[in-house]
Write an enzyme that holds these catalytic residues in place. Structure first.
Site, short mmCIF file in Angstrom:
data_model
loop_
_atom_site.label_atom_id
_atom_site.label_comp_id
_atom_site.label_asym_id
_atom_site.label_seq_id
_atom_site.Cartn_x
_atom_site.Cartn_y
_atom_site.Cartn_z
NE ARG A 119 -22.17 -11.65 -102.31
CZ ARG A 119 -23.22 -10.83 -102.42
NH1 ARG A 119 -23.41 -9.86 -101.56
NH2 ARG A 119 -24.07 -10.98 -103.42
CE LYS A 158 -27.72 -12.40 -105.66
NZ LYS A 158 -27.86 -10.93 -105.47
CE1 TYR A 185 -29.18 -8.37 -99.10
CE2 TYR A 185 -27.29 -9.72 -99.69
CZ TYR A 185 -27.82 -8.60 -99.08
OH TYR A 185 -26.98 -7.70 -98.46
CG HIS A 243 -33.50 -8.42 -104.46
ND1 HIS A 243 -33.59 -7.10 -104.09
CD2 HIS A 243 -32.30 -8.85 -104.03
CE1 HIS A 243 -32.47 -6.74 -103.48
NE2 HIS A 243 -31.67 -7.80 -103.42
CD GLU A 259 -34.62 -8.64 -100.44
OE1 GLU A 259 -33.71 -9.34 -99.97
OE2 GLU A 259 -35.60 -9.15 -101.05
CB SER A 316 -24.68 0.61 -99.83
OG SER A 316 -25.88 0.29 -100.48
CG ASP A 336 -28.48 -1.81 -107.76
OD1 ASP A 336 -28.39 -0.59 -107.99
OD2 ASP A 336 -28.57 -2.27 -106.61
CB VAL A 396 -20.50 -4.51 -112.54
CG1 VAL A 396 -20.69 -5.81 -111.80
CG2 VAL A 396 -19.56 -4.70 -113.73
CG ASN A 439 -22.86 -8.95 -109.44
OD1 ASN A 439 -22.57 -8.35 -110.47
ND2 ASN A 439 -22.58 -10.23 -109.26
P1 NAD Z 1 -29.00 5.75 -99.98
O1 NAD Z 1 -30.48 5.80 -99.82
O2 NAD Z 1 -28.12 5.60 -98.79
O3 NAD Z 1 -28.52 7.08 -100.74
C1 NAD Z 1 -29.15 7.61 -101.87
C2 NAD Z 1 -28.91 9.10 -101.93
O4 NAD Z 1 -29.44 9.58 -103.18
C3 NAD Z 1 -29.63 9.88 -100.81
O5 NAD Z 1 -28.72 10.67 -100.09
C4 NAD Z 1 -30.64 10.74 -101.59
O6 NAD Z 1 -30.88 12.02 -100.98
C5 NAD Z 1 -29.93 10.87 -102.93
N1 NAD Z 1 -30.80 11.30 -104.03
C6 NAD Z 1 -32.08 10.92 -104.30
N2 NAD Z 1 -32.53 11.59 -105.38
C7 NAD Z 1 -31.52 12.38 -105.81
C8 NAD Z 1 -31.37 13.31 -106.87
N3 NAD Z 1 -32.37 13.58 -107.71
N4 NAD Z 1 -30.19 13.97 -106.99
C9 NAD Z 1 -29.17 13.72 -106.15
N5 NAD Z 1 -29.26 12.87 -105.12
C10 NAD Z 1 -30.41 12.21 -104.95
O7 NAD Z 1 -28.71 4.59 -101.04
P2 NAD Z 1 -27.34 3.77 -101.20
O8 NAD Z 1 -27.34 2.63 -100.27
O9 NAD Z 1 -26.22 4.74 -101.18
O10 NAD Z 1 -27.52 3.16 -102.67
C11 NAD Z 1 -27.33 3.96 -103.84
C12 NAD Z 1 -27.54 3.09 -105.06
O11 NAD Z 1 -26.49 2.13 -105.18
C13 NAD Z 1 -28.83 2.25 -105.03
O12 NAD Z 1 -29.40 2.24 -106.33
C14 NAD Z 1 -28.35 0.89 -104.67
O13 NAD Z 1 -29.26 -0.13 -105.11
C15 NAD Z 1 -27.08 0.86 -105.44
N6 NAD Z 1 -26.13 -0.21 -105.08
C16 NAD Z 1 -25.53 -0.84 -106.12
C17 NAD Z 1 -24.59 -1.83 -105.88
C18 NAD Z 1 -23.89 -2.45 -107.06
O14 NAD Z 1 -23.23 -3.45 -106.86
N7 NAD Z 1 -23.99 -1.91 -108.26
C19 NAD Z 1 -24.30 -2.23 -104.58
C20 NAD Z 1 -24.92 -1.57 -103.52
C21 NAD Z 1 -25.85 -0.54 -103.78
#
Ligand code: NAD
Length: 363
Positions: free
Chosen positions: A15, A74, A93, A95, A117, A133, A269, A298, A300
């Site tokens: 990016r 980053k 970003y 962190h 963030e 997300s 993550d 993964v 990211n």
């Molecule tokens: P968000 O806050 O929008 O949504 C999280 C949801 O989880 C909420 O609706 C909440 O009510 C629910 N939740 C919490 N505890 C729960 C449980 N015990 N059972 C069921 N649901 C539950 O968050 P988001 O932006 O959707 O992010 C979700 C995850 O994805 C985060 O960990 C974020 O860091 C990760 N993410 C990863 C990547 C990647 O590249 N791997 C990229 C973006 C985001």
């Protein structure tokens, strides 16, 4: 102000922090933008496009880092620490809670660092995290569909099915930004989609939003076990802000899944929400098999679609970057509460409470 856009140097990071439209906005506001040569190539943006938008292409990273404000994607890598200095505004970003060495370097060099963030609106949403997300949620279904193909190690199921053959079952745990975007894609493909969330209010909203095209299920161990058992594709998308992801899918539950089913744990993550995801994977080697189930972990995911992610990120970062450039740090922080929450280090001190608490430092 002079604004610098260095080429990202983190492993596999394609990016770039600005697109030509962002350059044009800064230039229109009277600023000068220095883009390091070839910074946009990983996102399909050639140097000439930046030049057309009014940027100056500079030959080295040092040239871009010499600007008054550096806008990045980053956090600075160790090789970039030499560019940190007292009169620099860094917008990227960061962190920091997970980056002790970088935190020290920013404090020692008295950098003014604004983290994407931690910029937070009054409704507690994180506008500079949301687009990533959205990308990861949408990608999770695209990836899941691909890994369900026999040739990629899956059970050979087409998510949409065909007339006369039932569609694949997609179970999404966590109905936030990632989960909703995953559900949109899965519904679009014609899959049988279930979203599990802990918030009854959120489930109500999702039921309204999808007009009955998704099943909503309350999150508890009993329901999760029931749903996971029949899933062709399981997507982990939970988040408890600021905390490690709760482990909701046990090893026993994974053992109950049919052979060659697929798990995409987007929440990896934040430590992951599935017991069998015991390590992160990379774009180079994204999957592993455990109990006959294919796992993808993964951290990211947006990096795989760098062009889309770059534009999505620049759309939301540019208005904040412009405020910083137009008003300077002090006025920006005074006039914009959301942006003020982004300030993480200033004049050698940590200015974001959660980061200060991590290092037992005053704030
Ligand atoms: P968000 O806050 O929008 O949504 C999280 C949801 O989880 C909420 O609706 C909440 O009510 C629910 N939740 C919490 N505890 C729960 C449980 N015990 N059972 C069921 N649901 C539950 O968050 P988001 O932006 O959707 O992010 C979700 C995850 O994805 C985060 O960990 C974020 O860091 C990760 N993410 C990863 C990547 C990647 O590249 N791997 C990229 C973006 C985001």
């Amino acid at each position: 102000m002079i604004i610098g856009v260095p080429k990202e140097i983190k492993n596999n990071e394609n990016r770039v922090s600005m697109v030509p439209a962002s350059v044009a906005s800064y230039v229109k506001a009277g600023h000068q933008v220095l883009v390091e040569k070839d910074a946009g190539l990983g996102s399909g943006i050639p140097n000439e496009e930046y030049e057309k938008a009014g940027a100056t292409i500079v030959p080295t990273a040092a040239d871009a880092w010499a600007a008054d404000m550096v806008v990045k994607v980053k956090e600075p890598q160790v090789e970039e620490f030499k560019y940190l200095r007292k009169d620099l505004i860094l917008f990227t970003y960061l962190h920091l809670a997970a980056e002790p060495e970088l935190t020290k370097a920013l404090l020692d060099n008295e950098v003014t660092a604004v983290a994407y963030e931690t910029i937070q609106l009054e409704n507690r949403s994180l506008p500079l995290l949301t687009p990533m997300s959205e990308v990861a949620g949408r990608m999770s279904v695209q990836l899941g569909a691909q890994f369900l193909e026999k040739i990629h190690g899956g059970k050979g199921v087409l998510l949409g099915g065909v007339p006369g053959v039932r569609p694949g079952k997609v179970v999404v745990i966590g109905g936030g930004v990632v989960g909703t975007n995953a559900a949109k894609m899965a519904v679009g493909l014609g899959a049988d989609v279930t979203i599990i969330d802990i918030s009854a209010e959120r489930l109500r909203q999702l039921d309204d939003q999808f007009g009955g095209r998704v099943k909503t299920v309350m999150s508890n161990p009993y329901n999760i076990a029931e749903e996971v058992k029949g899933a062709d594709l399981l997507i982990g998308a939970v988040l408890i802000p600021g905390a490690k992801a709760p482990q909701l899918v046990s090893e026993e539950m994974v053992k109950q899944m049919e052979a060659n089913s697929v798990i995409i744990d987007v929440a990896v993550d934040q430590g992951g929400s599935i017991a069998t995801v015991d390590h992160i994977t990379s774009h180079d080697s994204p999957t592993f098999i455990k109990h006959g189930v294919l796992h993808y972990a993964v951290p990211n995911i947006p990096g795989a679609v760098s062009k889309t992610s770059t534009y999505a990120l620049a759309n939301v970062t540019t208005p904040y970057g412009l405020q910083l450039a137009n008003k300077g740090i002090e006025q920006s922080v005074k006039s914009n509460q959301a942006l003020a929450k982004g300030l993480n280090t200033y004049k050698g001190k940590i200015t974001y409470p959660a980061v200060a608490a991590t290092y037992n430092l005053p704030c």
